[in-house]
Scaffold this motif. Sequence first.
Motif, PDB file in Angstrom:
ATOM      1  N   GLU A 175     -39.758  -2.184  14.880  1.00 41.19           N
ATOM      2  CA  GLU A 175     -39.077  -0.935  14.225  1.00 41.19           C
ATOM      3  C   GLU A 175     -39.965   0.060  14.614  1.00 41.19           C
ATOM      4  O   GLU A 175     -41.343  -0.136  14.731  1.00 41.19           O
ATOM      5  CB  GLU A 175     -38.801  -0.912  12.845  1.00 41.19           C
ATOM      6  N   ILE A 176     -39.746   1.326  14.410  1.00 45.82           N
ATOM      7  CA  ILE A 176     -40.380   2.498  14.570  1.00 45.82           C
ATOM      8  C   ILE A 176     -40.449   3.387  13.425  1.00 45.82           C
ATOM      9  O   ILE A 176     -39.351   3.272  12.755  1.00 45.82           O
ATOM     10  CB  ILE A 176     -40.361   3.334  15.725  1.00 45.82           C
ATOM     11  N   ALA A 177     -41.207   4.309  12.952  1.00 47.96           N
ATOM     12  CA  ALA A 177     -41.304   5.201  11.833  1.00 47.96           C
ATOM     13  C   ALA A 177     -41.830   6.570  12.412  1.00 47.96           C
ATOM     14  O   ALA A 177     -42.796   6.427  13.105  1.00 47.96           O
ATOM     15  CB  ALA A 177     -41.881   4.729  10.551  1.00 47.96           C
ATOM     16  N   VAL A 178     -41.199   7.892  12.138  1.00 48.35           N
ATOM     17  CA  VAL A 178     -41.752   9.078  12.445  1.00 48.35           C
ATOM     18  C   VAL A 178     -42.139   9.824  11.267  1.00 48.35           C
ATOM     19  O   VAL A 178     -41.111  10.053  10.379  1.00 48.35           O
ATOM     20  CB  VAL A 178     -40.831   9.762  13.433  1.00 48.35           C
ATOM     21  N   ASN A 219     -21.826   6.890  25.006  1.00 40.91           N
ATOM     22  CA  ASN A 219     -22.142   5.615  24.314  1.00 40.91           C
ATOM     23  C   ASN A 219     -23.495   5.303  25.164  1.00 40.91           C
ATOM     24  O   ASN A 219     -23.292   5.120  26.399  1.00 40.91           O
ATOM     25  CB  ASN A 219     -20.925   4.527  24.392  1.00 40.91           C
ATOM     26  N   GLY A 220     -24.304   4.797  24.624  1.00 44.81           N
ATOM     27  CA  GLY A 220     -25.630   4.340  25.150  1.00 44.81           C
ATOM     28  C   GLY A 220     -26.971   5.068  24.597  1.00 44.81           C
ATOM     29  O   GLY A 220     -26.858   5.870  23.827  1.00 44.81           O
ATOM     30  N   LEU A 221     -28.033   4.091  24.931  1.00 44.61           N
ATOM     31  CA  LEU A 221     -29.168   4.412  24.255  1.00 44.61           C
ATOM     32  C   LEU A 221     -29.311   4.442  22.826  1.00 44.61           C
ATOM     33  O   LEU A 221     -28.853   3.428  22.301  1.00 44.61           O
ATOM     34  CB  LEU A 221     -29.894   5.452  25.120  1.00 44.61           C
ATOM     35  N   ASN A 223     -28.456   5.721  19.079  1.00 48.57           N
ATOM     36  CA  ASN A 223     -27.310   6.308  18.534  1.00 48.57           C
ATOM     37  C   ASN A 223     -27.708   6.910  17.219  1.00 48.57           C
ATOM     38  O   ASN A 223     -28.438   6.491  16.517  1.00 48.57           O
ATOM     39  CB  ASN A 223     -25.951   5.240  18.064  1.00 48.57           C
ATOM     40  N   PRO A 224     -27.162   8.060  16.981  1.00 49.18           N
ATOM     41  CA  PRO A 224     -27.852   8.858  15.922  1.00 49.18           C
ATOM     42  C   PRO A 224     -27.623   8.136  14.492  1.00 49.18           C
ATOM     43  O   PRO A 224     -28.560   8.261  13.428  1.00 49.18           O
ATOM     44  CB  PRO A 224     -26.995   9.983  15.887  1.00 49.18           C
ATOM     45  N   ARG A 225     -26.516   7.393  14.263  1.00 44.35           N
ATOM     46  CA  ARG A 225     -26.458   6.667  13.017  1.00 44.35           C
ATOM     47  C   ARG A 225     -27.216   5.705  12.559  1.00 44.35           C
ATOM     48  O   ARG A 225     -27.329   5.184  11.528  1.00 44.35           O
ATOM     49  CB  ARG A 225     -24.762   6.347  12.979  1.00 44.35           C
ATOM     50  N   ASP A 226     -27.958   5.124  13.571  1.00 47.26           N
ATOM     51  CA  ASP A 226     -28.818   4.238  13.449  1.00 47.26           C
ATOM     52  C   ASP A 226     -30.259   4.628  12.827  1.00 47.26           C
ATOM     53  O   ASP A 226     -31.122   3.823  12.427  1.00 47.26           O
ATOM     54  CB  ASP A 226     -28.947   3.219  14.650  1.00 47.26           C
ATOM     55  N   PHE A 227     -30.508   5.832  13.032  1.00 41.34           N
ATOM     56  CA  PHE A 227     -31.885   6.566  12.387  1.00 41.34           C
ATOM     57  C   PHE A 227     -31.824   6.713  10.848  1.00 41.34           C
ATOM     58  O   PHE A 227     -30.580   7.133  10.411  1.00 41.34           O
ATOM     59  CB  PHE A 227     -32.260   7.835  13.061  1.00 41.34           C
ATOM     60  N   GLN A 228     -32.687   6.112  10.165  1.00 41.57           N
ATOM     61  CA  GLN A 228     -32.600   6.167   8.616  1.00 41.57           C
ATOM     62  C   GLN A 228     -33.638   6.877   7.951  1.00 41.57           C
ATOM     63  O   GLN A 228     -34.812   6.943   8.449  1.00 41.57           O
ATOM     64  CB  GLN A 228     -32.572   4.515   8.134  1.00 41.57           C
ATOM     65  N   THR A 229     -33.315   7.968   7.067  1.00 34.16           N
ATOM     66  CA  THR A 229     -34.038   8.538   6.256  1.00 34.16           C
ATOM     67  C   THR A 229     -33.971   8.283   4.864  1.00 34.16           C
ATOM     68  O   THR A 229     -33.250   7.973   4.335  1.00 34.16           O
ATOM     69  CB  THR A 229     -33.518  10.299   6.379  1.00 34.16           C
ATOM     70  N   PRO A 230     -35.121   8.208   4.191  1.00 37.40           N
ATOM     71  CA  PRO A 230     -35.313   7.802   2.782  1.00 37.40           C
ATOM     72  C   PRO A 230     -34.464   8.739   1.900  1.00 37.40           C
ATOM     73  O   PRO A 230     -34.399   9.664   1.949  1.00 37.40           O
ATOM     74  CB  PRO A 230     -36.886   7.787   2.419  1.00 37.40           C
ATOM     75  N   ASN A 279     -31.375  -1.949  17.907  1.00 41.27           N
ATOM     76  CA  ASN A 279     -30.181  -1.067  17.862  1.00 41.27           C
ATOM     77  C   ASN A 279     -29.857  -0.334  19.306  1.00 41.27           C
ATOM     78  O   ASN A 279     -28.950   0.344  19.499  1.00 41.27           O
ATOM     79  CB  ASN A 279     -30.257  -0.096  16.783  1.00 41.27           C
ATOM     80  N   PHE A 280     -30.961  -0.437  20.182  1.00 39.56           N
ATOM     81  CA  PHE A 280     -31.041   0.537  21.289  1.00 39.56           C
ATOM     82  C   PHE A 280     -30.135  -0.474  22.261  1.00 39.56           C
ATOM     83  O   PHE A 280     -29.960  -1.409  22.663  1.00 39.56           O
ATOM     84  CB  PHE A 280     -32.322   0.533  21.680  1.00 39.56           C
TER      85      PHE A 280
END
Length: 435
Positions: A175-178, A219-221, A223-230, A279-280
């Motif tokens: 996973e990554i976090a920003v 579709n590809g790479l 997807n915006p919906r897979d990024f999660q914010t607390p 999820n990529f």
Amino acid sequence: MPQSLDYQSGFRNHFTTEALPGALPEGQNSPQQVAYGLYAEQLTGSAFTAPRSHNLRSWLYRIRPSVAQSAYLPLGEGSTATAPLSKPAADPNQMRWDPRPLPDAPTDFIDGLLTVAVNGDAGTQTGCGVHVYAFNQNMTERFFYNADGEMLIVPQLGSLRLRTEFGEIEAGNGEIAVIPRGIKFQVRLAEGHDTARGYICENYGSPFELPGLGPIGANGLANPRDFQTPVATYEDISGDFALVAKFSGRLWVTQLDHSPLDVVAWHGNYAPYKYNLANFNTINTVSFDHPDPSIFTVLTSASDTEGMANIDFVIFPPRWMVAEKTFRPPYFHRNLMSEFMGLIHGEYDAKAEGFLPGGASLHNCMSPHGPDANTFEKASEAELEPQYQAATLAFMFESRYAFQPTETALSADFRQRDYVDVWQGLKSHFSPDKR
């Protein structure tokens, strides 16, 4: 207040979240009196006049405003550095490092940072810094924020518990976090972990965003919906706390009489986020030749030249290798872009040995690189049948600017000073009489 690890999904959406019902004002961001006696505070991550599509800001409703602190005082630099460096100069030699040794003495996240290379200029908001971290102690009385750039964190060993103003994020291997520029946070080890190691790209330039898809289509790479914010959570704790700031290449510290993680509610599109690299949606060849690494871009930071990224974050995940009558691993190449590469787990298909999980390599602008001698010989004779690259996850920080390795990284005991020798076995196969 119970700690929450719930998330909201979507990349750069406008989020609305509150830890107490009615904490968010309705219709007005900064009313004369905020519910629960909170203070309204706005955090902006873009110029006020940025186009609406790139305007980043969030409203925070907190127990105490951020200005309730002491004067900043300089703090020791530790092993971190910021571009530009006066020395050493950028180096055309190919470089590689073993995994950084884990600390023996108690070491928290801030003290466990080590800068490997930098480029650009943090003062002009161009380029990036590349760091590795290794720590074994939780941050408890110390907090941190970075005014020089946002921090893309790539865990390699152990899982992190990132306690931010906006809520909590847990991120581990794969996973990554920003953490965007200016957001206060604290790094702890996730439950069941006693040490952690990983990589950080400190982005001085424009914030990371999803790359355009162009001919790939919808579709590809990533997807915006897979990024999660607390979601919002808070703690109302008094005590003696230190807030460490990275500002203009130096570390500073200010004293607080309370925890700065006291945001009860927030709304906006400027917030920390995480992403599971599994999820990529990988796009790969089905005919011939190895695609350029740009096809594996997860996030990009644009520069002032269209098509030349300040930084691209690229991954090489598990994937099918299918191509007809062609060389399967990455071909030998020389690039305009400079590449810093790391290995999260498994093996990388272009290297036979020496490139280890937790290790790294640096190939600067126009420096030749590619498969080592053993990999070339093996791939040249391999059966061209579909192959699945299973147990692998590598990544690359790719930038238009050449990287300056730090003196600390150049002199490190875990640097592989014989890295260039991996290509010495590439002998001539040329025969003018045999096609």
